[in-house]
Design a protein around this motif. Structure first.
Motif, PDB file in Angstrom:
ATOM      1  N   UNK A   9       0.844  -1.203   0.000  1.00  0.00           N
ATOM      2  CA  UNK A   9       0.000   0.000   0.000  1.00  0.00           C
ATOM      3  C   UNK A   9       0.875   1.248   0.000  1.00  0.00           C
ATOM      4  N   UNK A  10       2.069   1.156   0.563  1.00  0.00           N
ATOM      5  CA  UNK A  10       2.968   2.307   0.690  1.00  0.00           C
ATOM      6  C   UNK A  10       4.005   2.312  -0.429  1.00  0.00           C
ATOM      7  N   UNK A  32       3.456   7.798  -1.014  1.00  0.00           N
ATOM      8  CA  UNK A  32       2.058   7.710  -1.400  1.00  0.00           C
ATOM      9  C   UNK A  32       1.454   6.464  -0.768  1.00  0.00           C
ATOM     10  N   UNK A  33       0.259   6.635  -0.238  1.00  0.00           N
ATOM     11  CA  UNK A  33      -0.502   5.489   0.251  1.00  0.00           C
ATOM     12  C   UNK A  33      -1.615   5.227  -0.752  1.00  0.00           C
ATOM     13  N   UNK A  34      -1.720   3.993  -1.216  1.00  0.00           N
ATOM     14  CA  UNK A  34      -2.774   3.646  -2.169  1.00  0.00           C
ATOM     15  C   UNK A  34      -4.135   3.506  -1.487  1.00  0.00           C
ATOM     16  N   UNK A  42       1.634   8.793   6.731  1.00  0.00           N
ATOM     17  CA  UNK A  42       2.391   8.953   7.975  1.00  0.00           C
ATOM     18  C   UNK A  42       2.415   7.658   8.791  1.00  0.00           C
ATOM     19  N   UNK A  43       1.537   6.699   8.485  1.00  0.00           N
ATOM     20  CA  UNK A  43       1.509   5.420   9.190  1.00  0.00           C
ATOM     21  C   UNK A  43       2.306   4.336   8.459  1.00  0.00           C
ATOM     22  N   UNK A  44       2.852   4.666   7.308  1.00  0.00           N
ATOM     23  CA  UNK A  44       3.657   3.693   6.576  1.00  0.00           C
ATOM     24  C   UNK A  44       4.920   3.388   7.370  1.00  0.00           C
TER      25      UNK A  44
END
Length: 154
Positions: A9-10, A32-34, A42-44
């Protein structure tokens, strides 16, 4: 762009912007978060996210977080390429060339001034003129940045 192996996702990326009118090369790293509603950038994982967004970084959509930016004069990079054979050889590999202090780094693999496998030390007194070692006959992937013909590298 590259995805984090344990979390597809990241995605981390480096944007290379060429401003010919201002004579500047700008590099920006972002994340980028998909699926930002499930995992905001910021949670990646920290390893891919790198540093927190820099102060003064422009606002971004919820799916995007800018990590750092660097601008440098095109003339500086072009002069280094002309006077230092090692930099000229390195520019046949670097696709996001960053020069800070006495270090040249491909920003795909780390921040400006960071040290990684792509980093070249350009300490004062470094070699100038023709290289005494073999240089691959590769073209320049960023011939546009160097003011070269993008198709031939000349």
């Amino acid at each position: 762009m590259s995805a984090f192996p344990a979390n597809p996702v990241c995605w981390s990326f480096v944007a290379v912007e060429l401003d010919r009118q201002a004579g500047q090369l700008r590099l920006r790293r972002g994340l980028i978060s998909l699926a930002p509603e499930l995992m905001p950038p910021q949670s990646c994982p920290a390893r891919i996210a790198g540093p927190a967004p820099a102060a003064g970084t422009p606002a971004a959509p919820a799916a995007l977080a800018w990590q750092w930016a660097q601008s440098m004069p095109l003339a500086q990079l072009r002069a280094l390429q002309q006077r230092d054979c090692r930099v000229d050889a390195w520019l046949r590999f670097a696709r996001a060339p960053s020069v800070q202090d006495d270090l040249a780094t491909d920003a795909r693999f780390g921040p400006p001034g960071g040290v990684n496998f792509s980093t070249l030390s350009m300490a004062p007194g470094a070699s100038a003129g023709r290289c005494t070692f073999a240089v691959p006959g590769w073209g320049y992937p960023r011939g546009d940045v160097l003011g070269l013909n993008a198709h031939t590298g000349q």
